[in-house]
Design an enzyme around this catalytic site. Structure first.
Site, mmCIF file in Angstrom:
data_model
loop_
_atom_site.group_PDB
_atom_site.id
_atom_site.type_symbol
_atom_site.label_atom_id
_atom_site.label_comp_id
_atom_site.label_asym_id
_atom_site.label_seq_id
_atom_site.Cartn_x
_atom_site.Cartn_y
_atom_site.Cartn_z
ATOM 1 N N ASP A 244 9.945 -23.003 9.019
ATOM 2 C CA ASP A 244 8.620 -22.953 8.417
ATOM 3 C C ASP A 244 7.525 -23.057 9.477
ATOM 4 O O ASP A 244 7.568 -23.929 10.355
ATOM 5 C CB ASP A 244 8.485 -24.099 7.406
ATOM 6 C CG ASP A 244 7.152 -24.103 6.699
ATOM 7 O OD1 ASP A 244 6.888 -23.162 5.941
ATOM 8 O OD2 ASP A 244 6.365 -25.048 6.911
ATOM 9 N N GLU A 281 8.920 -18.251 10.410
ATOM 10 C CA GLU A 281 7.658 -17.908 9.781
ATOM 11 C C GLU A 281 6.578 -18.168 10.817
ATOM 12 O O GLU A 281 6.428 -19.297 11.294
ATOM 13 C CB GLU A 281 7.372 -18.754 8.535
ATOM 14 C CG GLU A 281 6.031 -18.388 7.906
ATOM 15 C CD GLU A 281 5.460 -19.476 7.010
ATOM 16 O OE1 GLU A 281 4.589 -19.146 6.187
ATOM 17 O OE2 GLU A 281 5.857 -20.647 7.140
#
Length: 579
Positions: A244, A281
């Site tokens: 993330d 990401e």
């Protein structure tokens, strides 16, 4: 049993296990580490008391059976009997499916989700990408407020539940990827600061102090996060991790944390004898993220490509607010640019950021599967005010067009759960914070955020209302009835075509006659296949790049090119794959 903990600032540390207290000693070989022996077995509750304070959960806890603030529990991973041998499944040629355990089914558990895995196997995807499963306060949430990076959320089913899910997936030939959060911990239940310098004020993030990757004490913090990542891959037989918001991992050291992490994962893959991969990401649009380490990059195996999403979204919807503004200025150009080479922002001006953004990606040196392409994700749906999916405002034909562009482009495709049948259920932002003050802060903060964009506060779903989570659960009666069943069959057809046609998984950015017009006609050829997509509400005509012998797949009936000029007539809001 030997217990160990890193607590470099403590003067003395005690182990509390099953109601008894045991003194721990400083480890002379490892500064800052404490160790001690105590009788223990699978399920033994324990914690560490620092300098006479209350017992806290183990930072490396593998199970928090009673929640993040309660004692940890010993987990004997040797007790679990795996049923299915698994050689692994790599990323090239994959089709990923993003899934949130808590809303994939009304029950919101690993076991209930495992019961729906045959649907995914029949759909044809290759990997399930689970959103974060680390413990967080309360029962329901997105998972990005996790506070125990080595453990599994107990309401989902805990460690054994996750292993049952992975084993069931492997039995159906499906790989499993897990979304992990290294850039911050949640606002409640985070005990790491009591143990040591896990965070630093040297850098700041949207969540406050940054994870300490380059300040004093950072070697142990880096090892802590890398150890967690390897434990997920090794102990749960996962195939990969999604990382993330890696742009929030501030690291000014000589070698970036991500490079150390990718090196450790590659080494583990060698020891285990099966492929493992990392997907980032990142909003940096920096090719270094996936550039091999030996060429000076971080060596991650892939990254999400939001630029393709934004270009496709503006072409489909016409939306132009926020970060869509850069793409909505010329949606045809944006979509063509991302299809041709990945990034839209590659050093170009960004009106949204009020500066230039990104760096050029070299398609000749970057296999296309290193970028993930998608029409929807949990972020792009759930961060909208009402959590509305594309299906809330697009016709089935346009949804079919989006699927064709995602599944026939060179990227590694990813679907968001329910997308394959045009789910009408929203996916909204929901929380379950037991702390009333935190709950109210989240509620009012969410409403203020969207009030600033013109939304009446009373229209914004209350994240703390259980109904918000309930509305976000998939309705499993939809796939069997119109119009959902037809769209589901279309997705299955396209995924099967992708699996059968090598040209569609060719890692090279190879096209013939790539064209995107302002009228919404998208056309390109990959090997023997010509993909034609008409986003407009009126018929379109095009001349395919070469003779056409058949329509391999078409949302609406499409005849072969006719007339002296070989013109193909494409109905409105229709996609076709031609041979």
């Amino acid at each position: 049993m030997l217990f160990e903990v890193w607590a470099p600032q403590a003067r003395h540390v005690a182990l509390e296990a099953d109601g008894r207290t045991y003194a721990m000693e400083a480890d002379p070989a490892r500064p800052g580490w404490w160790r001690g022996e105590a009788p223990a077995r699978h399920g033994t509750r324990y914690g560490f008391a620092l300098d006479g304070g209350p017992a806290r959960p183990d930072p490396r806890s593998r199970r928090q059976p009673d929640g993040p603030d309660e004692p940890s529990a010993v987990v004997d991973f040797g007790r679990f009997a795996w049923r299915h041998p698994w050689p692994g499944r790599g990323l090239p040629g994959a089709v990923l499916y993003e899934l949130h355990t808590g809303t994939f089914t009304p029950e919101g558990t690993f076991d209930a989700a495992a019961g729906r895995l045959p649907h995914l196997a029949e759909l044809g995807v290759t990997h399930v990408e689970l959103m974060p499963v680390c413990p967080f306060p309360g029962r329901h949430g997105w998972g990005y407020d996790g506070v125990a990076p080595w453990a599994v959320h107990e309401p989902y089913g805990g460690p054994d539940g996750l292993r049952r899910f992975v084993d069931a997936a492997h039995g159906l030939g499906l790989g499993v990827v897990l979304d992990v959060v290294h850039n911050h911990l949640g606002p409640s239940g985070n005990h790491l600061p009591a143990y040591g310098p896990y965070f630093t004020d040297t850098h700041h993030t949207p969540w406050g102090a940054a994870v300490n990757l380059d300040a004093p004490g950072s070697p142990e913090v880096r090892a802590y996060l890398i150890g967690s990542a390897l434990a997920w891959l090794r102990d749960y037989r996962l195939d990969g991790l999604r990382l993330d918001a890696v742009h929030a991992l501030a690291d000014t050291g000589p070698r970036h944390f991500l490079a150390d992490l990718s090196a450790a994962v590659d080494a583990l893959a060698g020891r285990l004898g099966r492929p493992l991969f990392l997907i980032a990401e990142s909003d940096l649009n920096d090719p270094a993220t996936t550039t091999p380490r030996e060429a000076g990059g971080h060596g991650l195996h892939a990254q999400w490509n939001d630029d393709f999403h934004h270009a496709l979204h503006t072409a489909l919807t016409g939306e132009s607010q926020g970060y869509y503004a850069d793409f909505a200025a010329d949606p045809a150009h944006a979509l063509a640019k991302t299809l041709r080479g990945g990034f839209f922002h590659d050093g170009t001006p960004s009106a949204f950021r009020a500066r230039r953004h990104g760096r050029p990606l070299d398609p000749a040196a970057t296999p296309a599967h290193r970028l993930l392409g998608y029409a929807q994700t949990h972020d792009q749906v759930g961060n909208r005010a009402l959590g509305d999916r594309l299906s809330a405002r697009l016709s089935p034909g346009l949804l079919a067009c989006a699927a064709a562009l995602v599944l026939c482009a060179p990227f590694t495709p990813m679907l968001f759960m329910g997308e394959e049948w045009g789910a009408r259920t929203p996916w909204q932002y929901f929380t379950d914070h037991p702390d009333p003050a935190l709950a109210e802060a989240v509620r009012t903060g969410r409403r203020r955020e969207f009030e600033a964009h013109g939304w009446p506060a009373e229209e914004i779903p209350d994240p703390q209302d259980p109904a918000t989570r309930d509305r976000s659960c998939l309705d499993w009666t939809e796939p069997g009835r119109p119009p959902h069943a037809r769209l589901l069959a279309w997705y299955r057809n396209l995924i099967a075509l992708r699996r059968a046609e090598p040209a569609l998984t060719d890692p090279r950015w190879r096209y013939e006659a790539l064209s995107v017009t302002a009228e919404g006609l998208v056309s390109f050829r990959r090997g023997p296949l010509h993909i034609a997509v008409n986003l407009a509400a009126r018929p379109a005509a095009l001349r395919p790049a070469g003779p056409v012998t058949e329509a391999v797949a078409a949302w609406r009936p499409v005849g072969l090119p006719d007339g002296p000029d070989g013109v193909l007539r494409l109905p409105p809001e229709t996609a076709a794959v031609l041979r």
